[in-house]
Design a protein around this motif. Sequence first.
Motif, PDB file in Angstrom:
ATOM      1  N   ASP A 195       5.668   4.327   3.030  1.00  0.00           N
ATOM      2  CA  ASP A 195       5.548   5.774   3.215  1.00  0.00           C
ATOM      3  C   ASP A 195       6.421   6.464   2.170  1.00  0.00           C
ATOM      4  N   ASP A 196       5.759   7.191   1.276  1.00  0.00           N
ATOM      5  CA  ASP A 196       6.487   7.849   0.192  1.00  0.00           C
ATOM      6  C   ASP A 196       6.829   9.290   0.597  1.00  0.00           C
ATOM      7  N   GLY A 197       7.572   9.404   1.674  1.00  0.00           N
ATOM      8  CA  GLY A 197       7.990  10.735   2.132  1.00  0.00           C
ATOM      9  C   GLY A 197       6.845  11.627   2.586  1.00  0.00           C
ATOM     10  N   VAL A 251      -6.627  14.330  -3.582  1.00  0.00           N
ATOM     11  CA  VAL A 251      -5.899  13.523  -4.562  1.00  0.00           C
ATOM     12  C   VAL A 251      -4.422  13.897  -4.484  1.00  0.00           C
ATOM     13  N   LYS A 252      -3.551  12.882  -4.445  1.00  0.00           N
ATOM     14  CA  LYS A 252      -2.116  13.162  -4.353  1.00  0.00           C
ATOM     15  C   LYS A 252      -1.462  13.191  -5.725  1.00  0.00           C
ATOM     16  N   TYR A 253      -2.159  12.592  -6.693  1.00  0.00           N
ATOM     17  CA  TYR A 253      -1.655  12.614  -8.062  1.00  0.00           C
ATOM     18  C   TYR A 253      -2.109  13.914  -8.696  1.00  0.00           C
ATOM     19  N   LEU A 273      -8.492   3.704  -0.617  1.00  0.00           N
ATOM     20  CA  LEU A 273      -9.637   2.800  -0.739  1.00  0.00           C
ATOM     21  C   LEU A 273     -10.430   3.002  -2.023  1.00  0.00           C
ATOM     22  N   GLN A 274      -9.789   3.613  -3.013  1.00  0.00           N
ATOM     23  CA  GLN A 274     -10.438   3.681  -4.326  1.00  0.00           C
ATOM     24  C   GLN A 274     -10.386   2.310  -4.994  1.00  0.00           C
ATOM     25  N   ASP A 275      -9.371   1.530  -4.595  1.00  0.00           N
ATOM     26  CA  ASP A 275      -9.283   0.150  -5.045  1.00  0.00           C
ATOM     27  C   ASP A 275      -9.877  -0.694  -3.931  1.00  0.00           C
ATOM     28  N   ARG A 324       0.099  17.391 -12.933  1.00  0.00           N
ATOM     29  CA  ARG A 324       1.481  17.319 -13.405  1.00  0.00           C
ATOM     30  C   ARG A 324       2.026  15.893 -13.270  1.00  0.00           C
ATOM     31  N   LYS A 325       1.747  15.268 -12.109  1.00  0.00           N
ATOM     32  CA  LYS A 325       2.221  13.894 -11.887  1.00  0.00           C
ATOM     33  C   LYS A 325       1.548  12.923 -12.847  1.00  0.00           C
ATOM     34  N   SER A 326       0.228  13.102 -13.053  1.00  0.00           N
ATOM     35  CA  SER A 326      -0.497  12.210 -13.965  1.00  0.00           C
ATOM     36  C   SER A 326       0.046  12.361 -15.380  1.00  0.00           C
ATOM     37  N   VAL A 333       0.839  -1.197   0.000  1.00  0.00           N
ATOM     38  CA  VAL A 333       0.000   0.000   0.000  1.00  0.00           C
ATOM     39  C   VAL A 333       0.880   1.255   0.000  1.00  0.00           C
ATOM     40  N   PRO A 334       0.989   1.960  -1.130  1.00  0.00           N
ATOM     41  CA  PRO A 334       1.767   3.198  -1.146  1.00  0.00           C
ATOM     42  C   PRO A 334       1.003   4.303  -0.421  1.00  0.00           C
ATOM     43  N   VAL A 335       1.720   5.058   0.375  1.00  0.00           N
ATOM     44  CA  VAL A 335       1.064   6.064   1.213  1.00  0.00           C
ATOM     45  C   VAL A 335       1.788   7.401   1.095  1.00  0.00           C
TER      46      VAL A 335
HETATM   47  N1  UDP Z   1       0.894   8.232  -3.736  1.00  0.00           N
HETATM   48  C1  UDP Z   1       2.245   8.038  -3.439  1.00  0.00           C
HETATM   49  N2  UDP Z   1       3.150   8.977  -3.836  1.00  0.00           N
HETATM   50  C2  UDP Z   1       2.783  10.081  -4.567  1.00  0.00           C
HETATM   51  C3  UDP Z   1       1.429  10.240  -4.906  1.00  0.00           C
HETATM   52  C4  UDP Z   1       0.506   9.294  -4.486  1.00  0.00           C
HETATM   53  O1  UDP Z   1       2.608   7.051  -2.799  1.00  0.00           O
HETATM   54  O2  UDP Z   1       3.664  10.884  -4.896  1.00  0.00           O
HETATM   55  C5  UDP Z   1      -0.085   7.221  -3.288  1.00  0.00           C
HETATM   56  C6  UDP Z   1      -1.294   7.773  -2.570  1.00  0.00           C
HETATM   57  O3  UDP Z   1      -1.078   7.883  -1.180  1.00  0.00           O
HETATM   58  C7  UDP Z   1      -2.366   6.738  -2.889  1.00  0.00           C
HETATM   59  C8  UDP Z   1      -1.961   6.277  -4.281  1.00  0.00           C
HETATM   60  O4  UDP Z   1      -0.599   6.601  -4.439  1.00  0.00           O
HETATM   61  O5  UDP Z   1      -2.319   5.636  -2.018  1.00  0.00           O
HETATM   62  C9  UDP Z   1      -2.800   6.905  -5.375  1.00  0.00           C
HETATM   63  O6  UDP Z   1      -2.788   8.298  -5.261  1.00  0.00           O
HETATM   64  P1  UDP Z   1      -4.094   9.189  -5.483  1.00  0.00           P
HETATM   65  O7  UDP Z   1      -5.250   8.558  -4.827  1.00  0.00           O
HETATM   66  O8  UDP Z   1      -3.779  10.577  -5.101  1.00  0.00           O
HETATM   67  O9  UDP Z   1      -4.227   9.134  -7.064  1.00  0.00           O
HETATM   68  P2  UDP Z   1      -5.400   8.635  -8.001  1.00  0.00           P
HETATM   69  O10 UDP Z   1      -6.332   7.812  -7.199  1.00  0.00           O
HETATM   70  O11 UDP Z   1      -6.008   9.845  -8.544  1.00  0.00           O
HETATM   71  O12 UDP Z   1      -4.696   7.814  -9.043  1.00  0.00           O
END
Ligand code: UDP
Length: 340
Positions: A42-44, A205-207, A97-99, A210-212, A9-11
């Motif tokens: 934990d991604d920082g 949203v963390k993405y 929890l989107q997945d 720019r990241k997307s 689980v990336p966080v």
């Molecule tokens: N996340 C991460 N590093 C980042 C950006 C996002 O680890 O630099 C993680 C975030 O915590 C989440 C997952 O990646 O668990 C998806 O991110 P988000 O929900 O913001 O994006 P989306 O659902 O729009 O793809």
Amino acid sequence: MKPTFSFIVPVFNEEETLEEAYRRLSAILASLDGEGQIILVDDGSRDRSLEMMRDLHRRDPRICYISLARNFGHQIAVTAGLRFAQGDAVIVLDADLQDPPELIPKMIEQWRAGYHVVYAQRTARQSEGPTKKLFAYLFYRVLRLLTDVDIPSDTGDFCLMDRKVVDVLNALPERGRYLRGLRAWIGFRQTAVPFEREPRFAGEVKYTFRKSFGLAVNGIVSFSRVPLRLATYLGLLVGCCALGMVVVVIYWRLFHPALPLIGYTIITAAIFFLAAVQLFCLGILGEYLGRVYEEVKGRPLFTLKEIAGIEGHAAKTASPPPFMRPASSQEIQPASNPER
Ligand code: UDP
Ligand code: MG
């Protein structure tokens, strides 16, 4: 005992969702017929996520965490998780929890039926803006058009992977980690499980856009050389236009000698147009060259700050494990999984 299942689980700044994610994930884990571990990466994070992870780890030994030394981005966070996952089946899912974790038993069913990769395929995206939906829709179609690798449309990183697949992924030395593409590229038996992408449980949203966008460019450039060829095609096209113009000029001179030639505006337009084409092609070249540069530098993909709960790594927080050096692919595997 070696876990059968690893959840990765990336966080990144998910203090609002972590507790709920833990609740739902641990319920699923308890219902499975096998040992399991949940690896929070934990991604920082700059909020309380890491503290919460420490606390969760104290409360429940099935929770492990690794903390990257800064924000390396989602793909690298998942990559880091994959390096440490010890399970026979590894499941990657988002912390927000989107997945839906409730899909995991269905994925495991397919895994038991003999599939090596079971990826979740979106049938609907709830509560995501029309721009994001359109962007995602177009991107996946363009990507499929441009690449030879059969990257399934509307799939993200939510998937289950067999140990064999994870070992292969871990051994891939490249730094450009477009995971859903690499996952498709490596082959094995793959199947899809349809699901509806739920709205985010909490938080932002963390993405960012720019990241997307970066991820989208990365996907195309990592898996297709068609954009490079585009320069050639554009060159040919512009060359044909130039020839056409020569014909027009000759015609004009022969049949309308008295009238002045179309003139200044068209020349300016042509200069601008050609400059744009050249810059565009240079940009494409730059994208590829930049990636070559990244690969050649050979820096490690991530740096680690803290790690807990992963067998064989408890005491290694101070000195970096061997795979964090720029390593040959052989060095990578034993570090994450000593018994293999
Ligand atoms: N996340 C991460 N590093 C980042 C950006 C996002 O680890 O630099 C993680 C975030 O915590 C989440 C997952 O990646 O668990 C998806 O991110 P988000 O929900 O913001 O994006 P989306 O659902 O729009 O793809
Ligand atoms: Mg999300």
